[in-house]
Scaffold this active site. Structure first.
Site, PDB file in Angstrom:
ATOM      1  N   HIS A 168      42.714  43.798  52.391  1.00  0.00           N
ATOM      2  CA  HIS A 168      43.055  45.010  51.618  1.00  0.00           C
ATOM      3  C   HIS A 168      44.556  45.110  51.485  1.00  0.00           C
ATOM      4  O   HIS A 168      45.144  45.378  50.322  1.00  0.00           O
ATOM      5  CB  HIS A 168      42.524  46.089  52.439  1.00  0.00           C
ATOM      6  CG  HIS A 168      42.785  47.475  51.845  1.00  0.00           C
ATOM      7  ND1 HIS A 168      41.988  48.085  50.809  1.00  0.00           N
ATOM      8  CD2 HIS A 168      43.657  48.414  51.879  1.00  0.00           C
ATOM      9  CE1 HIS A 168      42.339  49.198  50.256  1.00  0.00           C
ATOM     10  NE2 HIS A 168      43.476  49.512  50.931  1.00  0.00           N
ATOM     11  N   GLU A 169      45.111  45.168  52.635  1.00  0.00           N
ATOM     12  CA  GLU A 169      46.671  45.241  52.326  1.00  0.00           C
ATOM     13  C   GLU A 169      47.349  44.209  51.689  1.00  0.00           C
ATOM     14  O   GLU A 169      48.450  44.354  51.135  1.00  0.00           O
ATOM     15  CB  GLU A 169      47.304  45.351  53.968  1.00  0.00           C
ATOM     16  CG  GLU A 169      46.756  46.540  54.928  1.00  0.00           C
ATOM     17  CD  GLU A 169      46.942  47.848  54.281  1.00  0.00           C
ATOM     18  OE1 GLU A 169      47.861  48.082  53.466  1.00  0.00           O
ATOM     19  OE2 GLU A 169      46.182  48.825  54.441  1.00  0.00           O
TER      20      GLU A 169
ATOM     21  N   HIS B  26      47.722  45.217  48.235  1.00  0.00           N
ATOM     22  CA  HIS B  26      48.767  46.134  47.650  1.00  0.00           C
ATOM     23  C   HIS B  26      50.223  45.194  47.978  1.00  0.00           C
ATOM     24  O   HIS B  26      51.037  45.279  47.110  1.00  0.00           O
ATOM     25  CB  HIS B  26      48.882  47.167  48.953  1.00  0.00           C
ATOM     26  CG  HIS B  26      47.660  48.172  48.991  1.00  0.00           C
ATOM     27  ND1 HIS B  26      47.361  48.688  47.724  1.00  0.00           N
ATOM     28  CD2 HIS B  26      47.064  48.652  50.012  1.00  0.00           C
ATOM     29  CE1 HIS B  26      46.461  49.709  48.127  1.00  0.00           C
ATOM     30  NE2 HIS B  26      46.012  49.468  49.347  1.00  0.00           N
TER      31      HIS B  26
END
Length: 364
Positions: free
Chosen positions: A25-26, A29
């Protein structure tokens, strides 16, 4: 020693699974920010005090004590900045992509995990059904070989959806849409009953569908079916997630039905322990349920993060969209206050759910 290890390693599997989901997920980003030349100050896995830290270029990479989240801190994300490499100076469409990239990567991970599970399976569950003559379903219009495409207005993406949608509705009467010889047929007012039963050995609750047709037949694995099945079963998990969320919001579920990181980790460790036991007939281990749980969790996290709530990516996207289309901008400091308040409420909710998880583990 072996007994201690048998208790510890499933927990490590759960922590590793959480770590991978958070990292993916990170990374979404982070990679999107880098692609648009945004300066990233911090890339953290976990929350709380730092356990490990490494600085490379402009970015501090760290692993933190509590494996319940993570974050990417960008220049201009939480303060006004005139730096050309700041998040706040980038066009709105680029910032929207950066915010959505984390959830997108969770969905991609879910697709990959489901595809991996299917490559390990001899058979892939289909949407075909089998109906015996002279039964109520046969008289109503169902036929063997029909492909179920819709139940009570909800799409059927995979064989698992047939059971899920029937048990979720539990209305007694169902409207089916099936595909037969390339044509769609609608069969209304099919009647089945669902009972809740307990598995004697484990105490787990499961649902038995009392019907006069059979479903969830497996077809032999091919490359095309693996690819198609990965997309279909991932779409099925997405639908399961938002329907369950709808049931939660409308009061169908209560706090006792929710699980936080502790409850989810406990479930993963239980399933990992089960997967380690070889089938007495084949001598093989079955990791399908473990991979399904991991896929469901990462898809859940992806969808939940897109909800338009403060502190979540969806909430930030909502503020961004309002500022994008509105002639009057919302000052950044007010947006930060809202997200901070949302984060405090979210963490408080997590504490309550975690306490409930602990009570359920202790009392079982």
């Amino acid at each position: 020693m072996l007994e201690i290890w048998s208790r510890v390693w499933p927990i490590l599997v759960a922590v590793l699974a959480f770590g991978i989901i958070i990292m993916v997920h990170e990374c979404g980003h982070f990679l999107a920010a880098k692609a648009f030349k945004v300066r990233v100050h911090k890339f953290a896995l976990g929350m709380g005090p730092r356990l490990l830290k490494k600085v490379k270029g402009d970015t501090e990479y760290s692993i933190r004590l509590f494996p319940i989240g993570g974050y990417v801190l960008m220049e201009g994300e939480e303060e006004e900045s005139e730096d050309e490499a700041s998040y706040s100076r980038k066009p709105p469409w680029q910032r929207m992509i950066i915010l959505a990239a984390g959830a997108f990567m969770n969905l991609v991970l879910g697709l990959v995990v489901v595809g991996t599970m299917l490559t390990m399976s001899e058979l892939i569950a289909s949407r075909y059904i089998e109906v015996e003559p002279n039964t109520a379903s046969y008289e109503a219009g169902l036929r063997s070989g029909d492909i179920v495409t819709n139940i009570n207005g909800k799409p059927v993406f995979s064989g698992g959806d047939i059971r899920f949608l029937i048990t979720r509705e539990n209305s007694g009467t169902y409207d089916f849409v099936v595909k037969r010889n390339g044509e769609k047929h609608r069969i209304d007012n099919l009647q089945f009953s669902v009972t809740e039963e307990e598995e004697p050995e484990t105490g787990r609750i499961y649902y038995r569908i009392h019907s006069d047709f059979k479903s969830n037949f497996g077809v032999h694995r091919t490359f095309r079916l693996v690819v198609e099945g990965a997309f279909r079963q991932s779409a099925s998990l997405v639908q399961m997630t938002y329907l369950s969320l709808f049931d939660l919001v409308t009061g169908q579920f209560g706090l006792a039905d929710l699980s936080g990181p502790i409850g989810i980790a406990d479930t993963i460790s239980d399933v990992a322990s089960d997967a380690a036991v070889r089938d007495p007939e084949t001598g093989k281990r079955d990791y399908s349920m473990l991979l399904t749980i991991i896929a469901l969790i990462t898809i859940n996290i992806g969808i939940m993060n897109l909800l338009p709530l403060p502190a979540l990516d969806g909430g930030k996207m909502l503020f961004l969209f309002i500022n994008w289309v509105s002639p009057k901008k919302i000052p950044q400091k007010y947006e930060i206050w809202v997200h901070t308040a949302g984060l405090v409420l979210l963490l408080g909710f997590m504490v309550v759910v975690s306490f409930s998880d602990i009570l359920k583990i202790v009392n079982r």
